[in-house]
Design an enzyme around this catalytic site. Sequence first.
Site, PDB file in Angstrom:
ATOM      1  N   LYS A 143      -1.520  15.863 -16.889  1.00  0.00           N
ATOM      2  CA  LYS A 143      -1.029  16.147 -15.541  1.00  0.00           C
ATOM      3  C   LYS A 143      -0.362  14.901 -14.946  1.00  0.00           C
ATOM      4  O   LYS A 143       0.742  14.950 -14.446  1.00  0.00           O
ATOM      5  CB  LYS A 143      -2.217  16.583 -14.672  1.00  0.00           C
ATOM      6  CG  LYS A 143      -1.861  16.971 -13.267  1.00  0.00           C
ATOM      7  CD  LYS A 143      -3.074  17.560 -12.564  1.00  0.00           C
ATOM      8  CE  LYS A 143      -2.825  17.655 -11.071  1.00  0.00           C
ATOM      9  NZ  LYS A 143      -3.952  18.243 -10.358  1.00  0.00           N
ATOM     10  N   GLU A 199      -6.095   7.308 -22.562  1.00  0.00           N
ATOM     11  CA  GLU A 199      -6.401   7.918 -23.867  1.00  0.00           C
ATOM     12  C   GLU A 199      -5.190   8.702 -24.381  1.00  0.00           C
ATOM     13  O   GLU A 199      -4.762   8.552 -25.532  1.00  0.00           O
ATOM     14  CB  GLU A 199      -7.597   8.876 -23.765  1.00  0.00           C
ATOM     15  CG  GLU A 199      -8.937   8.216 -23.491  1.00  0.00           C
ATOM     16  CD  GLU A 199      -9.253   8.084 -22.011  1.00  0.00           C
ATOM     17  OE1 GLU A 199      -8.304   8.109 -21.188  1.00  0.00           O
ATOM     18  OE2 GLU A 199     -10.441   7.932 -21.671  1.00  0.00           O
ATOM     19  N   GLY A 202      -7.094  19.816 -13.071  1.00  0.00           N
ATOM     20  CA  GLY A 202      -7.149  19.723 -14.532  1.00  0.00           C
ATOM     21  C   GLY A 202      -8.044  20.771 -15.158  1.00  0.00           C
ATOM     22  O   GLY A 202      -7.668  21.479 -16.093  1.00  0.00           O
ATOM     23  N   ARG A 203      -9.262  20.893 -14.629  1.00  0.00           N
ATOM     24  CA  ARG A 203     -10.226  21.829 -15.248  1.00  0.00           C
ATOM     25  C   ARG A 203      -9.909  23.278 -14.935  1.00  0.00           C
ATOM     26  O   ARG A 203     -10.598  24.172 -15.413  1.00  0.00           O
ATOM     27  CB  ARG A 203     -11.646  21.465 -14.826  1.00  0.00           C
ATOM     28  CG  ARG A 203     -11.862  21.421 -13.325  1.00  0.00           C
ATOM     29  CD  ARG A 203     -13.143  20.693 -12.981  1.00  0.00           C
ATOM     30  NE  ARG A 203     -13.315  20.441 -11.560  1.00  0.00           N
ATOM     31  CZ  ARG A 203     -12.769  19.425 -10.886  1.00  0.00           C
ATOM     32  NH1 ARG A 203     -11.965  18.581 -11.517  1.00  0.00           N
ATOM     33  NH2 ARG A 203     -13.005  19.256  -9.616  1.00  0.00           N
ATOM     34  N   GLU A 222     -18.022  18.957 -13.176  1.00  0.00           N
ATOM     35  CA  GLU A 222     -17.009  18.144 -12.508  1.00  0.00           C
ATOM     36  C   GLU A 222     -16.680  18.752 -11.141  1.00  0.00           C
ATOM     37  O   GLU A 222     -16.356  18.036 -10.195  1.00  0.00           O
ATOM     38  CB  GLU A 222     -15.751  18.047 -13.377  1.00  0.00           C
ATOM     39  CG  GLU A 222     -14.849  16.898 -12.989  1.00  0.00           C
ATOM     40  CD  GLU A 222     -13.740  16.662 -14.003  1.00  0.00           C
ATOM     41  OE1 GLU A 222     -14.015  16.063 -15.058  1.00  0.00           O
ATOM     42  OE2 GLU A 222     -12.609  17.083 -13.744  1.00  0.00           O
ATOM     43  N   HIS A 259     -32.639  27.971 -33.801  1.00  0.00           N
ATOM     44  CA  HIS A 259     -33.325  27.191 -34.834  1.00  0.00           C
ATOM     45  C   HIS A 259     -33.377  25.723 -34.467  1.00  0.00           C
ATOM     46  O   HIS A 259     -33.612  24.874 -35.327  1.00  0.00           O
ATOM     47  CB  HIS A 259     -32.619  27.396 -36.175  1.00  0.00           C
ATOM     48  CG  HIS A 259     -32.692  28.827 -36.614  1.00  0.00           C
ATOM     49  ND1 HIS A 259     -33.681  29.305 -37.443  1.00  0.00           N
ATOM     50  CD2 HIS A 259     -31.931  29.897 -36.270  1.00  0.00           C
ATOM     51  CE1 HIS A 259     -33.510  30.607 -37.615  1.00  0.00           C
ATOM     52  NE2 HIS A 259     -32.454  30.994 -36.902  1.00  0.00           N
ATOM     53  N   LYS A 303     -11.303   6.013 -15.085  1.00  0.00           N
ATOM     54  CA  LYS A 303      -9.941   5.764 -15.561  1.00  0.00           C
ATOM     55  C   LYS A 303      -9.514   4.314 -15.290  1.00  0.00           C
ATOM     56  O   LYS A 303      -8.679   3.784 -15.980  1.00  0.00           O
ATOM     57  CB  LYS A 303      -8.957   6.734 -14.901  1.00  0.00           C
ATOM     58  CG  LYS A 303      -9.094   8.156 -15.430  1.00  0.00           C
ATOM     59  CD  LYS A 303      -7.990   9.052 -14.919  1.00  0.00           C
ATOM     60  CE  LYS A 303      -8.132  10.450 -15.479  1.00  0.00           C
ATOM     61  NZ  LYS A 303      -7.061  11.348 -15.084  1.00  0.00           N
TER      62      LYS A 303
HETATM   63  C1  G6Q Z   1     -10.032  17.632 -14.484  1.00  0.00           C
HETATM   64  C2  G6Q Z   1     -10.077  16.184 -14.396  1.00  0.00           C
HETATM   65  C3  G6Q Z   1      -9.899  15.455 -15.697  1.00  0.00           C
HETATM   66  C4  G6Q Z   1      -8.448  15.408 -16.178  1.00  0.00           C
HETATM   67  C5  G6Q Z   1      -8.341  14.389 -17.299  1.00  0.00           C
HETATM   68  C6  G6Q Z   1      -6.949  14.286 -17.857  1.00  0.00           C
HETATM   69  O1  G6Q Z   1     -10.177  18.379 -13.556  1.00  0.00           O
HETATM   70  O2  G6Q Z   1      -9.207  15.745 -13.434  1.00  0.00           O
HETATM   71  O3  G6Q Z   1     -10.689  15.998 -16.728  1.00  0.00           O
HETATM   72  O4  G6Q Z   1      -8.022  16.652 -16.589  1.00  0.00           O
HETATM   73  O5  G6Q Z   1      -8.770  13.141 -16.834  1.00  0.00           O
HETATM   74  O6  G6Q Z   1      -6.030  13.954 -16.854  1.00  0.00           O
HETATM   75  P1  G6Q Z   1      -4.499  14.078 -17.123  1.00  0.00           P
HETATM   76  O7  G6Q Z   1      -4.175  15.500 -17.386  1.00  0.00           O
HETATM   77  O8  G6Q Z   1      -3.834  13.555 -15.892  1.00  0.00           O
HETATM   78  O9  G6Q Z   1      -4.199  13.230 -18.332  1.00  0.00           O
END
Ligand code: G6Q
Length: 582
Positions: free
Chosen positions: A247, A253, A308-309, A394, A425, A545
């Site tokens: 986003k 990462e 994001g989620r 989250e 199990h 981050k």
């Molecule tokens: C989701 C969070 C988090 C995010 C990641 C990746 O709701 O904000 O999990 O999706 O940190 O972020 P980017 O999509 O900006 O790389």
Amino acid sequence: MAAKKTRKSTSTPSPTRPARPSAAASVPAPAPVVPAWHVAPDETKAWRRLTTLARKGRSMDLRKAFAADRTRGTRFAVESLGIHLDYSKNLVDAATMDALFALASECGVARHAKAMFRGEAINTTENRAVLHVALRAPKDAVIKVDGCNVVPDVHEVLERMERFANAVRGGKWRGHTGKRIRTVVNIGIGGSDLGPVMAYEALKDFTRDSAGRSIECRYISNIDGEDFHEKTHDLDPEETLFVVSSKTFTTIETMTNAQTARTWALRKLKDPAAVAKHFVAVSTNAAEVSKFGIDTANMFGFWDWVGGRYSMDSAIGLSTMVAIGPDGFRELLGGFRDMDEHFRTAPPKKNLPYLLALIGIWNRDFLGCETVAVLPYCQYLHRLSAYLQQLEMESNGKRVQLDGTPCRWQTSPVIWGEPGTNGQHAFYQMIHQGTSPVPCDLIAFAQPLHEIGEHQDILLANFLAQSEALAFGKTPAEVRAEGTPEWLVPHRTFPGNRPTSTLLCEKLSPRMLGRLIALYEHKAFVQGSIWRVNSFDQWGVELGKVLAKRIIPELSGKAPSKAAHDSSTNALIARYRAWRGR
Ligand code: G6Q
């Protein structure tokens, strides 16, 4: 924003904000005003009633409850959209349920939901609308943010995604050397990974096209180079397409993995022009995408009002669409939409998200349960609990209310789980006989996708037997009646009264997956609304981050280790550097 202001706004001014300046504005927005109708849960009559009822709830005997009411199993159950939710094996009675419905009403959940669907800036700490529901709205819907209808933008991106997915699937989009794309690798993390990977695994059976071909998708999320190595070492760059999903397009990462992927691809492809054929981006940040070297013509956008989620049905789902095809993706969106409509219109007593949420609040705040296990009896859903872990923890893992004052109640429980019967199990021992009760959501599909021998009946027998055993246990008398020696009786006794909710669904399909995910999205909404937290920010994640960035140069030896941290971190940095010869 490309959308034209063609129709008059149907939205009323946000109840939480006096005005809505741009999210990017550098001047901090004024502190949000929590509307009077959004009452704190512990200030409601229902909360006080539930506190009294909890004493009874904690000592409730499900054997007696079922014996006293022969219809309990159908009375405490609802069915909609091919999902049968049986919540009768929770420690609730009619009075508890009535108080829980009253709680939702007193806390203004329905008004809050309306504000979300209308596009108001209910994500107050980031001053943003929360409109994942717009991602699956039909083309003729009107949902406005700041007076602009966002639905045409959503469909424009969807149509571009469809053209792209068809081209890749049909072999029109080829790699730089003219070879067909065989593997799509999504690079993303958190919300830009968990949904797509969960959906890909869940819908693997729907990935073949009419010619029986399918594109394999892989997912790289971890900054650990081993993840990159394992996901790429057997791939041919000529046949591989990377979808860089972020986003913000600044997440370390994802950016590091994307740079590594470019180096990896160009090692064989040589020509930098190859990037255009082997890299596309999904982001809200065109400037950063361009800086990375991806042509923005190959970028699929989304908007700051998609968290994001909550983004797996936005362009973040591009790999899902390539995998299952545009028709499958439309079905998935249709499933989300079905549940949105159900959530918007069904009365709370018949409303699946309300019921799951309220049972969760009861278990968490009144019975003191700290975790919830999500146990899908379906191997295809083996990433579901990881996905829901982010969605719920989250969203609602917050300690302050919307107005910044501390929550005087518990918020998100720990969400965890594994597919049944594997979990049986392993950790079910603790669920049956441990000292901490763990409420469970057991999820299964009546119809298997592949009818193989007796497998489905055995699977479903386990699914049903577990909830039965958890609810009713095994008394010492029953254990003795089996001839068990007295000293062994306590060990073989099962206390029962362990709460479970059973979700028996018709059959797994893209549509059903959409319904299930939207069910949990709206469950998280209802809970967050009652807990009066902002379910749509993630300051805890944002902190992570920035923290590592400070330490990276100290580890690499580029910056001297200045003993700038606490004694524990300093010693660990020194040990790492020594073992790395720095
Ligand atoms: C989701 C969070 C988090 C995010 C990641 C990746 O709701 O904000 O999990 O999706 O940190 O972020 P980017 O999509 O900006 O790389």
